[in-house]
Design an enzyme around this catalytic site. Structure first.
Site, PDB file in Angstrom:
ATOM      1  N   HIS A   1      11.010-107.574  89.571  1.00 45.31           N
ATOM      2  CA  HIS A   1      10.917-109.005  89.866  1.00 45.31           C
ATOM      3  C   HIS A   1       9.586-109.377  90.520  1.00 45.31           C
ATOM      4  O   HIS A   1       9.180-110.533  90.484  1.00 45.31           O
ATOM      5  CB  HIS A   1      12.091-109.430  90.755  1.00 45.31           C
ATOM      6  CG  HIS A   1      13.402-109.393  90.026  1.00 45.31           C
ATOM      7  ND1 HIS A   1      14.578-109.797  90.586  1.00 45.31           N
ATOM      8  CD2 HIS A   1      13.719-108.992  88.766  1.00 45.31           C
ATOM      9  CE1 HIS A   1      15.559-109.658  89.697  1.00 45.31           C
ATOM     10  NE2 HIS A   1      15.057-109.164  88.597  1.00 45.31           N
TER      11      HIS A   1
ATOM     12  N   HIS B   1      18.560-100.655  83.209  1.00 47.15           N
ATOM     13  CA  HIS B   1      19.862-101.332  83.306  1.00 47.15           C
ATOM     14  C   HIS B   1      21.000-100.330  83.135  1.00 47.15           C
ATOM     15  O   HIS B   1      22.119-100.577  83.547  1.00 47.15           O
ATOM     16  CB  HIS B   1      19.968-102.431  82.240  1.00 47.15           C
ATOM     17  CG  HIS B   1      19.161-103.650  82.559  1.00 47.15           C
ATOM     18  ND1 HIS B   1      18.647-104.493  81.603  1.00 47.15           N
ATOM     19  CD2 HIS B   1      18.782-104.196  83.751  1.00 47.15           C
ATOM     20  CE1 HIS B   1      17.996-105.492  82.174  1.00 47.15           C
ATOM     21  NE2 HIS B   1      18.052-105.325  83.490  1.00 47.15           N
TER      22      HIS B   1
HETATM   23  C1  HEM Z   1      22.755-105.296  88.944  1.00 45.88           C
HETATM   24  C2  HEM Z   1      21.565-105.091  88.492  1.00 45.88           C
HETATM   25  C3  HEM Z   1      20.864-105.903  87.434  1.00 45.88           C
HETATM   26  C4  HEM Z   1      21.256-107.028  86.767  1.00 45.88           C
HETATM   27  C5  HEM Z   1      22.562-107.791  86.926  1.00 45.88           C
HETATM   28  C6  HEM Z   1      20.176-107.400  85.880  1.00 45.88           C
HETATM   29  C7  HEM Z   1      20.199-108.496  85.034  1.00 45.88           C
HETATM   30  C8  HEM Z   1      19.147-108.896  84.261  1.00 45.88           C
HETATM   31  C9  HEM Z   1      19.137-110.073  83.438  1.00 45.88           C
HETATM   32  C10 HEM Z   1      20.309-111.042  83.268  1.00 45.88           C
HETATM   33  C11 HEM Z   1      17.940-110.142  82.835  1.00 45.88           C
HETATM   34  C12 HEM Z   1      17.464-111.198  81.846  1.00 45.88           C
HETATM   35  C13 HEM Z   1      18.093-110.916  80.500  1.00 45.88           C
HETATM   36  C14 HEM Z   1      17.560-111.801  79.407  1.00 45.88           C
HETATM   37  O1  HEM Z   1      18.130-112.878  79.197  1.00 45.88           O
HETATM   38  O2  HEM Z   1      16.579-111.451  78.756  1.00 45.88           O
HETATM   39  C15 HEM Z   1      17.155-109.034  83.309  1.00 45.88           C
HETATM   40  C16 HEM Z   1      15.838-108.811  82.982  1.00 45.88           C
HETATM   41  C17 HEM Z   1      15.111-107.728  83.423  1.00 45.88           C
HETATM   42  N1  HEM Z   1      15.566-106.680  84.177  1.00 45.88           N
HETATM   43 FE1  HEM Z   1      17.389-106.549  85.027  1.00 45.88          FE
HETATM   44  N2  HEM Z   1      19.168-106.489  86.010  1.00 45.88           N
HETATM   45  C18 HEM Z   1      19.547-105.560  86.933  1.00 45.88           C
HETATM   46  C19 HEM Z   1      18.837-104.445  87.300  1.00 45.88           C
HETATM   47  C20 HEM Z   1      17.610-104.092  86.814  1.00 45.88           C
HETATM   48  C21 HEM Z   1      16.926-102.863  87.085  1.00 45.88           C
HETATM   49  C22 HEM Z   1      17.514-101.719  87.903  1.00 45.88           C
HETATM   50  C23 HEM Z   1      15.722-102.920  86.463  1.00 45.88           C
HETATM   51  C24 HEM Z   1      14.588-101.914  86.426  1.00 45.88           C
HETATM   52  C25 HEM Z   1      14.496-100.850  87.175  1.00 45.88           C
HETATM   53  C26 HEM Z   1      15.646-104.189  85.795  1.00 45.88           C
HETATM   54  C27 HEM Z   1      14.576-104.627  85.061  1.00 45.88           C
HETATM   55  C28 HEM Z   1      14.537-105.813  84.368  1.00 45.88           C
HETATM   56  C29 HEM Z   1      13.356-106.304  83.705  1.00 45.88           C
HETATM   57  C30 HEM Z   1      11.982-105.628  83.634  1.00 45.88           C
HETATM   58  C31 HEM Z   1      13.715-107.519  83.132  1.00 45.88           C
HETATM   59  C32 HEM Z   1      12.768-108.471  82.401  1.00 45.88           C
HETATM   60  C33 HEM Z   1      11.990-109.268  83.440  1.00 45.88           C
HETATM   61  C34 HEM Z   1      11.192-110.375  82.807  1.00 45.88           C
HETATM   62  O3  HEM Z   1      10.037-110.140  82.429  1.00 45.88           O
HETATM   63  O4  HEM Z   1      11.735-111.486  82.678  1.00 45.88           O
HETATM   64  N3  HEM Z   1      16.812-104.872  86.023  1.00 45.88           N
HETATM   65  N4  HEM Z   1      17.922-108.279  84.145  1.00 45.88           N
END
Ligand code: HEM
Length: 635
Positions: free
Chosen positions: A147, A395
């Site tokens: 983030h 994820h």
């Molecule tokens: C409970 C934990 C997490 C939840 C609920 C979550 C949920 C989400 C959601 C809803 C999205 C956007 C999906 C879309 O519509 O494209 C997202 C994007 C992303 N997540 Fe997660 N995430 C979690 C943990 C993580 C972890 C552990 C990582 C990496 C170590 C991560 C990395 C990312 C990245 C890189 C994006 C794209 C960011 C961007 O450029 O917009 N997330 N995640």
């Protein structure tokens, strides 16, 4: 050179760092690189160059400053706009849109690619397998780091693509922002409910903003600063930062409840927590709009908010003559340095492996002085391949049930993740802040494998409904939305052996999983990056397969060397820490100390706080952990 076919004679932007092109250990001895050539026939003629185009007007000139700007402008003095919000993601591969402009990629047969929900259910089943070594904090910190670096631009259109009841909305097939995920009728979760779709809204691109010529590919935009600069704490612009500051004693704004400090209330509960009916509950305001998304993320946000104020209070006591601005900026500067140190020397080694990071010049564990590797020619922009595929792979580490753990490390209770999406109140209840924090460091993360937790694949953001969305499907769909290059082309760009048949993929992917890919996709050229690279076996001593290892390392290398303010850089005395300060940041920054100093009352912590307690990592009194000596900042 196979690459030259891609862009009518223009070379693909090479991945250029360290001695990266070295082959990764390869299970198959005779990796076939020449295979890349066969894909050339598929590429449509392209007229464009892959350059970042943007409507954002960067400052015309920069004043040199001891402190970073909030939006990252002027970090690079020759290219003041590099890394600032509202810019396109960087692309390592050409766009793969079906029409070369913005339409979702299609199969080489001309048909649609397989349904993402079906891929999600077939290749990445729901199953919880515990990681034997790394704790949930390793997962959670990763989300926090992600983030800091990127956020897809979301539309302000009111189109209804798929409504709250999972029914196709009036705009589903007519509004270009809509790309609802269609639920197959035999879906075991959603089929019986009569759910037709999962909502999906396309990322805003340079084309949507009329910043790209009409025949050029639409470039998805990220709306946060790309630098690792704690933008999720301080915001992405001066005006955003000003909303977060108290303007007293260099502190960030907090509200005190029950004798403890919390972030201020978000003025926009509907957008940030989506729970108008519960608007009396806390919905926090920090530098990042995602902070309320899950309780463990909220905990890390609060820990860092308190850490800023802890540093600010110490600096204020040490330097009574400093005004609010000076204390704030010095505290921010130390805080970012501490965070960069934890990220590079403690967090990244968990996933990318210490030796790999040393070899590719991402870390210098032996360094006693400065590391002057700043390179003004390197663009900090986050690559789409990193943000929309590689980093999202983690994820898979998410746990659906969060443990509440007592100080003597007993499991007291657990709670369901999907009960608390966008509802952070749980962290303020009784002593749950400490118990959830102890849960972070005591509960194993879910293993890095192809299995996911149903809390994010069947129940994501369900609110008070029985079922919700599917993060796996969203990830695959987002890759299509952004027109990401396919799996084999990405391997080629990474300098990895390029498979020419499904069978070739067994060099990195197990036979049963290659068989699954072969049933899903009609042709290896259709195989998507996120899907196949997520199925790769880990490269030795890492927690990730070779293709994602390449993409992650490429990104974190650039993030480091493109940052003029990187904490180890000593080239500019105006910016650099003194050597004593740098040494103290190196020896005193740790995840363990950060949690100890900013939880409510936690007294004991294992020194390696991304790792489960073990014989070699037993909890010790917090006071015995090394800390940064802030007296070195006394003037
Ligand atoms: C409970 C934990 C997490 C939840 C609920 C979550 C949920 C989400 C959601 C809803 C999205 C956007 C999906 C879309 O519509 O494209 C997202 C994007 C992303 N997540 Fe997660 N995430 C979690 C943990 C993580 C972890 C552990 C990582 C990496 C170590 C991560 C990395 C990312 C990245 C890189 C994006 C794209 C960011 C961007 O450029 O917009 N997330 N995640």
């Amino acid at each position: 050179n196979c690459y030259s076919n891609y862009l009518n004679g223009k070379e693909l932007p090479a991945i250029e760092f360290g001695d990266f092109q070295d082959k990764l250990p390869n299970a198959r001895s005779n990796g076939n690189r020449a295979g890349g050539c066969i894909y050339a026939q598929r590429m449509r003629p392209t007229k464009y160059e892959i350059v970042s185009q943007s409507c954002v007007v960067p400052p015309e000139s920069c004043e040199k400053s001891r402190y970073r700007t909030y939006d990252g402008s002027c970090n690079n003095l020759e290219n003041p706009g590099w890394g600032i919000p509202q810019q396109p993601y960087k692309r390592l591969l050409p766009f793969n849109y079906a029409d070369g402009i913005s339409k979702f990629p299609v199969s080489v047969t001309g048909e649609e690619l397989p349904n993402v929900r079906e891929i999600s259910q077939t290749a990445f089943p729901d199953k919880v397998v515990q990681d034997p070594k790394w704790n949930l904090n390793a997962q959670q910190w990763g989300q926090f780091v992600s983030h800091d670096m990127s956020l897809t631009a979301s539309t302000d259109s009111n189109a209804v693509c798929c409504d709250a009841n999972g029914q196709l909305g009036p705009d589903a097939f007519t509004d270009p922002v809509c790309a609802p995920i269609i639920i197959p009728s035999n879906d075991t979760t959603h089929g019986p409910q009569g759910t037709q779709c999962l909502n999906f809204v396309r990322t805003v691109t340079t084309r949507d903003r009329n910043c790209t010529s009409s025949d050029a590919p639409a470039q998805p935009i990220s709306v946060v600063s790309a630098y690792m600069d704690l933008s999720m704490v301080y915001g992405n612009s001066e005006s955003q930062a000003n909303e977060l500051r108290s303007f007293q004693g260099g502190r960030l704004l907090t509200v005190v409840r029950d004798g403890r400090e919390w972030p201020p209330q978000n003025p926009n509960v509907a957008d940030n927590c989506g729970r108008v009916e519960l608007s009396d509950e806390p919905c926090y305001l920090t530098g990042d709009s995602r902070m309320n998304q899950n309780p463990q993320l909220a905990i890390l946000h609060i820990v860092l908010l308190r850490e800023h104020n802890r540093i600010a209070d110490s600096l204020a006591a040490l330097n009574p003559s400093w005004d609010d601005e000076k204390i704030f900026q010095e505290a921010r500067r130390i805080h970012i340095a501490e965070n960069q140190h934890i990220n590079y020397y403690e967090y990244l080694p968990v996933f990318l492996g210490n030796d790999y990071l040393v070899k590719h010049k991402l870390i210098y564990p032996e360094a006693e002085g400065y590391v002057d590797d700043y390179d003004p020619k390197v663009d900090p922009a986050v690559s789409d391949e990193h943000a929309t595929a590689a980093y999202r792979h983690f994820h898979t580490l998410i746990q659906g049930y969060l443990h509440l753990i007592t100080e003597d490390r007993q499991l007291e209770a657990y709670t369901r993740l999907s009960d608390w999406f966008n509802r952070p109140i749980i962290v303020e209840v009784r002593d749950f802040f400490d118990k959830l924090t102890l849960g972070l460091i005591s509960q194993p993360q879910s293993l890095r494998d192809q299995f996911w937790d149903s809390e994010v694949t069947q129940y994501l953001f369900r609110r008070n409904r029985t079922f919700g969305s599917d993060l796996r499907s969203l990830d695959i769909q987002r890759g299509r939305d952004h027109g990401l290059g396919n799996y084999i082309d990405t391997r080629s760009v990474c300098g990895l052996p390029v498979p020419t048949s499904f069978q070739d993929m067994t060099d990195y992917i197990s036979q049963p999983n290659v068989d699954i890919l072969a049933t899903i996709y009609k042709d290896i050229r259709d195989v998507e990056l996120f899907v196949a690279a997520s199925l790769e076996e880990s490269a030795p001593n890492t927690e990730v397969g070779p293709t994602f290892l390449c993409l992650l390392a490429e990104q974190f290398y650039r993030t480091r060397v493109s940052d003029r303010y990187f904490y180890e850089n000593g080239a500019d005395p105006e910016i650099a820490f003194t050597l004593d300060q740098l040494r103290s940041i190196r020896s005193g920054s740790s995840m363990a100390r950060l949690l100890c100093d900013n939880a409510d009352k936690i007294q004991f912590m294992q020194p390696r706080a991304f790792e489960l307690v073990s014989e070699g990592n037993v909890p010790v009194p917090c006071d015995s952990l090394p800390k940064i000596d802030l007296s070195l900042w006394q003037e």
